[in-house]
Motif scaffolding. Structure first.
Motif, PDB file in Angstrom:
ATOM      1  N   GLU A   1      50.773  36.811  42.600  1.00  0.00           N
ATOM      2  CA  GLU A   1      49.892  36.844  41.439  1.00  0.00           C
ATOM      3  C   GLU A   1      49.595  38.264  40.994  1.00  0.00           C
ATOM      4  O   GLU A   1      49.599  39.200  41.798  1.00  0.00           O
ATOM      5  CB  GLU A   1      48.568  36.121  41.756  1.00  0.00           C
ATOM      6  N   PHE A   2      49.316  38.385  39.716  1.00  0.00           N
ATOM      7  CA  PHE A   2      48.996  39.669  39.116  1.00  0.00           C
ATOM      8  C   PHE A   2      47.643  40.162  39.608  1.00  0.00           C
ATOM      9  O   PHE A   2      46.680  39.391  39.699  1.00  0.00           O
ATOM     10  CB  PHE A   2      48.985  39.527  37.598  1.00  0.00           C
ATOM     11  N   VAL A   3      47.564  41.466  39.893  1.00  0.00           N
ATOM     12  CA  VAL A   3      46.304  42.087  40.307  1.00  0.00           C
ATOM     13  C   VAL A   3      45.848  43.118  39.260  1.00  0.00           C
ATOM     14  O   VAL A   3      44.733  43.049  38.749  1.00  0.00           O
ATOM     15  CB  VAL A   3      46.446  42.763  41.680  1.00  0.00           C
ATOM     16  N   ALA A   4      46.726  44.071  38.960  1.00  0.00           N
ATOM     17  CA  ALA A   4      46.354  45.138  38.029  1.00  0.00           C
ATOM     18  C   ALA A   4      47.612  45.799  37.491  1.00  0.00           C
ATOM     19  O   ALA A   4      48.668  45.737  38.113  1.00  0.00           O
ATOM     20  CB  ALA A   4      45.474  46.175  38.718  1.00  0.00           C
ATOM     21  N   ALA A   5      47.480  46.423  36.319  1.00  0.00           N
ATOM     22  CA  ALA A   5      48.588  47.162  35.740  1.00  0.00           C
ATOM     23  C   ALA A   5      48.053  48.353  34.966  1.00  0.00           C
ATOM     24  O   ALA A   5      46.880  48.374  34.561  1.00  0.00           O
ATOM     25  CB  ALA A   5      49.433  46.268  34.830  1.00  0.00           C
TER      26      ALA A   5
ATOM     27  N   ASN B   1      40.899  38.843  36.590  1.00  0.00           N
ATOM     28  CA  ASN B   1      39.446  38.650  36.580  1.00  0.00           C
ATOM     29  C   ASN B   1      38.839  38.760  37.977  1.00  0.00           C
ATOM     30  O   ASN B   1      37.715  39.252  38.128  1.00  0.00           O
ATOM     31  CB  ASN B   1      39.102  37.284  35.977  1.00  0.00           C
ATOM     32  N   PHE B   2      39.576  38.332  38.979  1.00  0.00           N
ATOM     33  CA  PHE B   2      39.000  38.296  40.326  1.00  0.00           C
ATOM     34  C   PHE B   2      38.881  39.675  40.970  1.00  0.00           C
ATOM     35  O   PHE B   2      38.316  39.795  42.051  1.00  0.00           O
ATOM     36  CB  PHE B   2      39.778  37.334  41.235  1.00  0.00           C
ATOM     37  N   VAL B   3      39.409  40.716  40.323  1.00  0.00           N
ATOM     38  CA  VAL B   3      39.264  42.066  40.887  1.00  0.00           C
ATOM     39  C   VAL B   3      38.491  43.018  39.978  1.00  0.00           C
ATOM     40  O   VAL B   3      38.223  44.152  40.366  1.00  0.00           O
ATOM     41  CB  VAL B   3      40.622  42.701  41.241  1.00  0.00           C
ATOM     42  N   LYS B   4      38.132  42.564  38.798  1.00  0.00           N
ATOM     43  CA  LYS B   4      37.411  43.433  37.868  1.00  0.00           C
ATOM     44  C   LYS B   4      36.108  43.917  38.482  1.00  0.00           C
ATOM     45  O   LYS B   4      35.349  43.149  39.053  1.00  0.00           O
ATOM     46  CB  LYS B   4      37.133  42.686  36.567  1.00  0.00           C
ATOM     47  N   GLY B   5      35.896  45.215  38.378  1.00  0.00           N
ATOM     48  CA  GLY B   5      34.692  45.813  38.938  1.00  0.00           C
ATOM     49  C   GLY B   5      34.816  46.207  40.396  1.00  0.00           C
ATOM     50  O   GLY B   5      33.946  46.895  40.930  1.00  0.00           O
TER      51      GLY B   5
END
Length: 128
Positions: free
Chosen positions: A46-50, A62-66
């Motif tokens: 799954e995608f985490v960040a780019a 969304n699950f890693v924002k912040g």
């Protein structure tokens, strides 16, 4: 083709932090967007960040924002993922990936198909 090598994974307690690094070689790093994905046992990647090729735009699941921050140093051909406030559900193998196309901004969160080169992955384990 680009060669990617991740590092910085490990075992950490919930609430702790880790910083992942991905060193790139083989093509002009500064013209390609970079991403981080993860895969937990028995689950799809799954995608985490780019981050865009020039660092001007960042994208997060969304699950890693912040909690997570992606950054890049084009002078060092390296992309980073700073992970804070880690949770047990963040456990998995984290993969670095390079965009298939140069000089592109994403209209939304990029997907697996946007990336053509992948690292071997680094294990992140968060204990409760």
């Amino acid at each position: 083709q680009v060669h990617l090598v991740e590092s910085g994974g490990g075992l950490v307690q919930a609430g702790g932090s880790l910083r992942l690094s991905c060193a790139a070689s083989g093509r002009t790093f500064s013209t390609y967007g970079m991403g981080w994905f993860r895969q937990a046992p028995g689950k799809e990647r799954e995608f985490v960040a780019a981050i865009s090729w020039n660092g001007g735009k960042t994208y997060y699941a969304n699950f890693v924002k912040g909690r997570f921050t992606i950054s890049r140093d084009n002078a060092k051909n390296t992309v980073y993922l700073q992970m804070n406030s880690l949770k047990p559900e963040d456990t998995g193998v984290y993969y670095c990936a390079a965009d298939r196309r140069a000089l592109r901004y994403y209209s939304g969160s990029p997907g697996l198909a946007d990336f053509g080169s992948w690292g071997q992955g680094t294990q992140v384990t968060v204990s409760s």
